[in-house]
Motif scaffolding. Structure first.
Motif, short mmCIF file in Angstrom:
data_model
loop_
_atom_site.label_atom_id
_atom_site.label_comp_id
_atom_site.label_asym_id
_atom_site.label_seq_id
_atom_site.Cartn_x
_atom_site.Cartn_y
_atom_site.Cartn_z
N ARG A 127 2.44 -1.22 14.88
CA ARG A 127 1.21 -1.66 14.20
C ARG A 127 1.49 -2.89 13.35
O ARG A 127 0.69 -3.84 13.32
N LEU A 128 2.59 -2.87 12.64
CA LEU A 128 2.97 -4.00 11.80
C LEU A 128 3.10 -5.27 12.64
O LEU A 128 2.59 -6.34 12.28
N VAL A 129 3.78 -5.16 13.78
CA VAL A 129 3.99 -6.30 14.66
C VAL A 129 2.66 -6.83 15.20
O VAL A 129 2.42 -8.04 15.22
N LEU A 130 1.78 -5.93 15.61
CA LEU A 130 0.47 -6.34 16.13
C LEU A 130 -0.39 -6.95 15.02
O LEU A 130 -1.19 -7.86 15.28
N ASN A 131 -0.23 -6.46 13.80
CA ASN A 131 -0.99 -7.03 12.67
C ASN A 131 -0.66 -8.50 12.45
O ASN A 131 -1.48 -9.25 11.91
#
Length: 299
Positions: A127-131
């Motif tokens: 999720r962090l990477v996609l954010n």
């Protein structure tokens, strides 16, 4: 560094998936400190500084290192969601390449400690990477919407044909380090973006070394685009370029004596030491000199 640096780093990155992309730097600093120590014969003053600064980060940002946030049922998971989130960030340049930088560092840690590859950790970091794909359009000077700039618009930076090309350009651009500052109401990272040129190059090299060679090569275009966008700056900023660094090397005692306010202060030296090994001895001294200009701006 103790093995629990990997535990703490991955936990903090996973929790950051519900926060902000910048907050991912807290966990990344722990992972960078661990691997920097593991991969180099560091002098004692650097080891002491890594430990002291990571302790400071954990103390100041306790909520990212709270093991109580781990669910009771935390099943083993595949790395595929993380790899796919990195792949998405390799298609377009966003957030200075943070999705790739943070994602690859986490992937490296999870490959070393497979028992930490759980649903909570993998899903949180993914999720962090996609954010990181969500970014402000005016990040770079001269462009109201840099999303519209493509590699076809790049000039003055030859296409990369090898890892060495990538590394050499990343280091060479550091010679233009200048103070980050606000211009006409917008804040620009005239040194900060150059730092990410080094850490993104390192992430692509690491990705290749982990066996994702073709995936890594797809990221060459976003790095080259990043280098071009970093060059966009007004004349008055060019005149503020740091003439000579205040440090003699990446391991200078003066640098490591600081209590860092910026978590990049660990990640940039880690990436630099790794990339310098990929250059011929004749090119290393100049590359390190340029990076020391950046480190002179970090604290």
């Amino acid at each position: 560094m103790e093995d629990n640096y990997l535990d703490k780093g991955l936990l903090a990155l996973a929790i950051a998936g519900e926060k902000s992309v910048f907050s991912g730097h807290y966990g990344a600093a722990f992972l960078a400190a661990y691997f920097m120590d593991e991969e180099n014969d560091l002098p004692e003053h650097v080891k002491e500084s890594l430990t002291r600064n990571c302790t400071s980060i954990e103390k100041e940002h306790k909520e990212f290192f709270d093991y109580n946030q781990l669910p009771e049922k935390n099943q083993q998971a595949s790395l595929d969601p993380l790899v796919q989130s990195i792949r998405q960030n390799l298609k377009v340049l966003r957030s200075s390449g943070h999705g790739v930088i943070l994602g690859v560092l986490a992937l490296k840690a999870l490959k070393k400690r497979t028992e930490l590859c759980t649903e909570f950790i993998v899903n949180g970091i993914s999720r962090l990477v996609l954010n990181a794909l969500n970014d402000r359009q005016n990040r770079y000077y001269h462009y109201d919407n840099y999303f519209l700039v493509t590699e076809d618009d790049v000039f003055g930076i030859p296409s990369y044909h090898s890892t060495e090309d990538l590394i050499e350009v990343a280091f060479a651009e550091c010679r233009w380090a200048a103070p980050d500052q606000s211009i006409n109401g917008n804040y620009y990272f005239f040194s900060g973006e150059l730092e990410h040129g080094v850490t993104l190059a390192h992430a692509l090299v690491e990705l290749e070394q982990m066996g994702y060679e073709e995936l890594a090569k797809t990221g060459y275009h976003i790095h080259r685009l990043q280098m071009f966008l970093n060059r966009q700056r007004p004349e008055e900023i060019i005149q503020q370029t740091i003439v000579a660094p205040g440090l003699s090397s990446v391991l200078d005692k003066k640098y490591w004596a600081q209590t860092f306010k910026d978590p990049h202060s660990i990640k940039v030296p880690y990436a630099t030491l790794a990339l310098l090994k990929k250059l011929s001895p004749s090119k290393r001294a100049t590359a390190e000199y340029y990076v020391c200009k950046l480190l002179s701006e970090l604290n």
